[in-house]
Design a protein around this motif. Sequence first.
Motif, PDB file in Angstrom:
ATOM      1  N   MET A 184      10.725  -2.582  10.508  1.00 43.27           N
ATOM      2  CA  MET A 184      10.273  -1.232  10.176  1.00 43.27           C
ATOM      3  C   MET A 184       9.036  -1.345   9.288  1.00 43.27           C
ATOM      4  O   MET A 184       8.999  -2.170   8.387  1.00 43.27           O
ATOM      5  CB  MET A 184      11.375  -0.471   9.436  1.00 43.27           C
ATOM      6  N   ARG A 185       8.049  -0.512   9.530  1.00 47.30           N
ATOM      7  CA  ARG A 185       6.821  -0.505   8.738  1.00 47.30           C
ATOM      8  C   ARG A 185       6.874   0.661   7.764  1.00 47.30           C
ATOM      9  O   ARG A 185       7.437   1.709   8.075  1.00 47.30           O
ATOM     10  CB  ARG A 185       5.625  -0.360   9.679  1.00 47.30           C
ATOM     11  N   TYR A 186       6.270   0.477   6.584  1.00 41.55           N
ATOM     12  CA  TYR A 186       6.126   1.608   5.675  1.00 41.55           C
ATOM     13  C   TYR A 186       4.757   1.595   5.014  1.00 41.55           C
ATOM     14  O   TYR A 186       4.110   0.560   4.893  1.00 41.55           O
ATOM     15  CB  TYR A 186       7.245   1.669   4.631  1.00 41.55           C
ATOM     16  N   GLN A 187       4.353   2.803   4.620  1.00 33.91           N
ATOM     17  CA  GLN A 187       3.139   2.974   3.836  1.00 33.91           C
ATOM     18  C   GLN A 187       3.459   3.999   2.769  1.00 33.91           C
ATOM     19  O   GLN A 187       3.943   5.095   3.061  1.00 33.91           O
ATOM     20  CB  GLN A 187       1.982   3.455   4.707  1.00 33.91           C
ATOM     21  N   ALA A 188       3.228   3.613   1.524  1.00 36.56           N
ATOM     22  CA  ALA A 188       3.431   4.510   0.388  1.00 36.56           C
ATOM     23  C   ALA A 188       2.137   4.485  -0.416  1.00 36.56           C
ATOM     24  O   ALA A 188       1.868   3.527  -1.146  1.00 36.56           O
ATOM     25  CB  ALA A 188       4.616   4.054  -0.463  1.00 36.56           C
ATOM     26  N   GLY A 189       1.313   5.482  -0.223  1.00 37.91           N
ATOM     27  CA  GLY A 189      -0.009   5.472  -0.840  1.00 37.91           C
ATOM     28  C   GLY A 189      -0.828   4.351  -0.213  1.00 37.91           C
ATOM     29  O   GLY A 189      -0.938   4.256   0.998  1.00 37.91           O
ATOM     30  N   ASP A 190      -1.340   3.454  -1.064  1.00 39.74           N
ATOM     31  CA  ASP A 190      -2.122   2.333  -0.549  1.00 39.74           C
ATOM     32  C   ASP A 190      -1.273   1.090  -0.297  1.00 39.74           C
ATOM     33  O   ASP A 190      -1.792   0.048   0.092  1.00 39.74           O
ATOM     34  CB  ASP A 190      -3.272   2.004  -1.500  1.00 39.74           C
TER      35      ASP A 190
END
Length: 120
Positions: A37-43
């Motif tokens: 699973m991929r995530y992005q939280a801000g940068d």
Amino acid sequence: MAIVRVLVAVACALVLTAPNTAAAPSQDDHRPAAMTMRYQAGDLVAVVHAPRALVGVRPLVFTHDVSATVLVRRGAVVVLVHDPSSLTRHHELWREVSAGTGPLAERFGGFAGHFVVAQP
């Protein structure tokens, strides 16, 4: 009395033939033993590799190299970060997941209670 024996026999058959819930795929199951699973939280950007069946408490490992698949096969939950200088910030995100808070809590809430975050 015969009905009780039949019910016991049926219950035993169900238990003995229940599907295995271990992380390793069976010969009939062609799904991989791990999920990604991929995530992005801000940068912050990362890819999480984890055993498909989260049973018990697993070590949570942060890395920036490709050893993720080896570690997952050994039972770890691996956060593969793109920027090694952001490891401390990723640690904080996962501490929040463990507490049920933060930007990753909704997506990774099912991981809570199944991992231990190591100190940086």
